[in-house]
Every structure is written in structure tokens, then in C-alpha cells.
Write a protein that holds these residues in place. Structure first.
Motif, PDB file in Angstrom:
ATOM      1  N   ARG A  53       0.825  -1.210   0.000  1.00  0.00           N
ATOM      2  CA  ARG A  53       0.000   0.000   0.000  1.00  0.00           C
ATOM      3  C   ARG A  53       0.859   1.260   0.000  1.00  0.00           C
ATOM      4  O   ARG A  53       0.402   2.315  -0.396  1.00  0.00           O
ATOM      5  N   ARG A  54       2.096   1.109   0.477  1.00  0.00           N
ATOM      6  CA  ARG A  54       3.012   2.250   0.531  1.00  0.00           C
ATOM      7  C   ARG A  54       4.244   1.922  -0.302  1.00  0.00           C
ATOM      8  O   ARG A  54       5.103   1.167   0.145  1.00  0.00           O
ATOM      9  N   PRO A  55       4.333   2.453  -1.511  1.00  0.00           N
ATOM     10  CA  PRO A  55       5.477   2.134  -2.389  1.00  0.00           C
ATOM     11  C   PRO A  55       6.831   2.416  -1.754  1.00  0.00           C
ATOM     12  O   PRO A  55       7.814   1.765  -2.091  1.00  0.00           O
ATOM     13  N   GLU A  56       6.883   3.338  -0.818  1.00  0.00           N
ATOM     14  CA  GLU A  56       8.168   3.662  -0.177  1.00  0.00           C
ATOM     15  C   GLU A  56       8.689   2.504   0.681  1.00  0.00           C
ATOM     16  O   GLU A  56       9.856   2.491   1.060  1.00  0.00           O
ATOM     17  N   ASP A  57       7.840   1.519   0.982  1.00  0.00           N
ATOM     18  CA  ASP A  57       8.268   0.350   1.754  1.00  0.00           C
ATOM     19  C   ASP A  57       8.907  -0.731   0.873  1.00  0.00           C
ATOM     20  O   ASP A  57       9.411  -1.723   1.392  1.00  0.00           O
ATOM     21  N   MET A  58       8.897  -0.546  -0.435  1.00  0.00           N
ATOM     22  CA  MET A  58       9.349  -1.567  -1.375  1.00  0.00           C
ATOM     23  C   MET A  58      10.787  -2.023  -1.108  1.00  0.00           C
ATOM     24  O   MET A  58      11.062  -3.220  -1.095  1.00  0.00           O
ATOM     25  N   ASP A  59      11.702  -1.092  -0.874  1.00  0.00           N
ATOM     26  CA  ASP A  59      13.104  -1.465  -0.681  1.00  0.00           C
ATOM     27  C   ASP A  59      13.324  -2.314   0.563  1.00  0.00           C
ATOM     28  O   ASP A  59      14.264  -3.085   0.629  1.00  0.00           O
ATOM     29  N   GLU A  60      12.447  -2.186   1.527  1.00  0.00           N
ATOM     30  CA  GLU A  60      12.562  -2.976   2.750  1.00  0.00           C
ATOM     31  C   GLU A  60      11.835  -4.313   2.639  1.00  0.00           C
ATOM     32  O   GLU A  60      12.334  -5.349   3.084  1.00  0.00           O
ATOM     33  N   ILE A  61      10.671  -4.329   2.003  1.00  0.00           N
ATOM     34  CA  ILE A  61       9.813  -5.517   1.973  1.00  0.00           C
ATOM     35  C   ILE A  61      10.274  -6.560   0.954  1.00  0.00           C
ATOM     36  O   ILE A  61      10.291  -7.760   1.244  1.00  0.00           O
ATOM     37  N   ILE A  62      10.652  -6.143  -0.252  1.00  0.00           N
ATOM     38  CA  ILE A  62      10.993  -7.087  -1.322  1.00  0.00           C
ATOM     39  C   ILE A  62      12.126  -8.048  -0.932  1.00  0.00           C
ATOM     40  O   ILE A  62      11.996  -9.252  -1.142  1.00  0.00           O
ATOM     41  N   PRO A  63      13.219  -7.573  -0.345  1.00  0.00           N
ATOM     42  CA  PRO A  63      14.261  -8.535   0.052  1.00  0.00           C
ATOM     43  C   PRO A  63      13.772  -9.541   1.093  1.00  0.00           C
ATOM     44  O   PRO A  63      14.182 -10.702   1.086  1.00  0.00           O
ATOM     45  N   LEU A  64      12.875  -9.117   1.967  1.00  0.00           N
ATOM     46  CA  LEU A  64      12.354 -10.037   2.981  1.00  0.00           C
ATOM     47  C   LEU A  64      11.472 -11.109   2.362  1.00  0.00           C
ATOM     48  O   LEU A  64      11.502 -12.267   2.795  1.00  0.00           O
ATOM     49  N   ILE A  65      10.692 -10.739   1.336  1.00  0.00           N
ATOM     50  CA  ILE A  65       9.867 -11.732   0.644  1.00  0.00           C
ATOM     51  C   ILE A  65      10.766 -12.808   0.046  1.00  0.00           C
ATOM     52  O   ILE A  65      10.519 -14.005   0.208  1.00  0.00           O
ATOM     53  N   SER A  66      11.819 -12.407  -0.632  1.00  0.00           N
ATOM     54  CA  SER A  66      12.749 -13.372  -1.233  1.00  0.00           C
ATOM     55  C   SER A  66      13.419 -14.231  -0.181  1.00  0.00           C
ATOM     56  O   SER A  66      13.536 -15.449  -0.335  1.00  0.00           O
ATOM     57  N   GLN A  67      13.860 -13.606   0.884  1.00  0.00           N
ATOM     58  CA  GLN A  67      14.557 -14.343   1.937  1.00  0.00           C
ATOM     59  C   GLN A  67      13.656 -15.396   2.566  1.00  0.00           C
ATOM     60  O   GLN A  67      14.035 -16.564   2.684  1.00  0.00           O
ATOM     61  N   TYR A  68      12.462 -15.026   2.966  1.00  0.00           N
ATOM     62  CA  TYR A  68      11.587 -15.959   3.676  1.00  0.00           C
ATOM     63  C   TYR A  68      10.948 -16.981   2.741  1.00  0.00           C
ATOM     64  O   TYR A  68      10.647 -18.098   3.155  1.00  0.00           O
ATOM     65  N   ALA A  69      10.756 -16.637   1.483  1.00  0.00           N
ATOM     66  CA  ALA A  69      10.200 -17.593   0.522  1.00  0.00           C
ATOM     67  C   ALA A  69      11.202 -18.696   0.213  1.00  0.00           C
ATOM     68  O   ALA A  69      10.821 -19.768  -0.246  1.00  0.00           O
ATOM     69  N   ASN A  70      12.471 -18.447   0.456  1.00  0.00           N
ATOM     70  CA  ASN A  70      13.518 -19.429   0.164  1.00  0.00           C
ATOM     71  C   ASN A  70      14.153 -20.000   1.420  1.00  0.00           C
ATOM     72  O   ASN A  70      15.246 -20.523   1.373  1.00  0.00           O
ATOM     73  N   SER A  71      13.470 -19.915   2.538  1.00  0.00           N
ATOM     74  CA  SER A  71      14.081 -20.336   3.801  1.00  0.00           C
ATOM     75  C   SER A  71      14.373 -21.838   3.862  1.00  0.00           C
ATOM     76  O   SER A  71      15.248 -22.258   4.601  1.00  0.00           O
ATOM     77  N   GLN A  72      13.662 -22.670   3.089  1.00  0.00           N
ATOM     78  CA  GLN A  72      13.914 -24.109   3.124  1.00  0.00           C
ATOM     79  C   GLN A  72      15.007 -24.523   2.144  1.00  0.00           C
ATOM     80  O   GLN A  72      15.435 -25.667   2.141  1.00  0.00           O
ATOM     81  N   ASN A  73      15.464 -23.620   1.300  1.00  0.00           N
ATOM     82  CA  ASN A  73      16.505 -23.920   0.315  1.00  0.00           C
ATOM     83  C   ASN A  73      17.833 -23.322   0.760  1.00  0.00           C
ATOM     84  O   ASN A  73      17.867 -22.374   1.536  1.00  0.00           O
ATOM     85  N   GLY A  74      18.916 -23.852   0.228  1.00  0.00           N
ATOM     86  CA  GLY A  74      20.239 -23.322   0.539  1.00  0.00           C
ATOM     87  C   GLY A  74      20.530 -22.077  -0.290  1.00  0.00           C
ATOM     88  O   GLY A  74      21.242 -22.154  -1.282  1.00  0.00           O
ATOM     89  N   ILE A  75      19.997 -20.951   0.104  1.00  0.00           N
ATOM     90  CA  ILE A  75      20.180 -19.701  -0.633  1.00  0.00           C
ATOM     91  C   ILE A  75      21.240 -18.846   0.054  1.00  0.00           C
ATOM     92  O   ILE A  75      21.211 -18.671   1.271  1.00  0.00           O
TER      93      ILE A  75
END
Length: 94
Positions: free
Chosen positions: A55-77
Motif C-alpha cells: 500500500r506504501r510504495p516507499e516500503d518496497m526497498d525494505e519488503i521485497i528482500p524479505l519476501i525473497s529471503q523468507y520464501a527461500n528459507s527451506q533452500n540453501g540460498i
């Protein structure tokens, strides 16, 4: 994301603007390559996805890396694997 009520009840996505694939680039590339190179019919292919609306585009730089990190938590990333979405690399791409 424009969400509208469906004629039979319930809600559905009518349109999406400024869509960015955060996790799933390999799947997207594989489907594209299968259609292009192998001439496969992908009209009946469905891919499960999770849609996150910021809802707040200014949060994009903080949120996007977390989505990638947590979506790959079961893989060796590695941390370096997740750097494609950081602000510097997105600016460089532009």
C-alpha cells in the motif's frame, strides 16, 4: 490491484498494475522457454502464486528482500543470491 465483486459472489482480481516478480523468475523463464523453443501449448498451464500488495510504495526497498529471503528459507540460498532486488541493482538495470 483492482479487486471487484464477481457476478456469482465472492471477489476476484480485475487488474494489476506495476507487477514485479520477486521470487519465481526461474519458473517464468522455463514456461516462456517451453513455449518459445519447444512450441509447447501452455494455454492450460497454471502456476500457483502469492500476491503481496504494498500500500506504501516507499516500503518496497525494505519488503521485497524479505519476501525473497523468507520464501527461500527451506533452500540453501546465499545472501548474494538475493541481491538482485536491492536498490542499487534495480537502479543499475534501469
Amino acid at each position: 490491484v483492482d479487486v471487484r465483486q464477481l457476478p456469482g459472489g465472492g471477489w476476484g482480481i480485475h487488474s494489476v498494475r506495476d507487477l514485479q516478480i520477486v521470487n519465481g523468475g526461474q519458473t517464468t523463464a522455463a514456461i516462456f522457454r517451453t513455449q518459445r523453443q519447444d512450441r509447447a501449448d501452455i494455454s492450460s498451464v497454471f502456476v500457483q502464486m502469492k500476491l503481496t500488495v504494498l500500500r506504501r510504495p516507499e516500503d518496497m526497498d525494505e519488503i521485497i528482500p524479505l519476501i525473497s529471503q523468507y520464501a527461500n528459507s527451506q533452500n540453501g540460498i546465499q545472501a548474494a543470491d538475493l541481491s538482485a532486488n536491492n536498490k542499487f541493482n534495480r537502479q543499475l538495470e534501469k
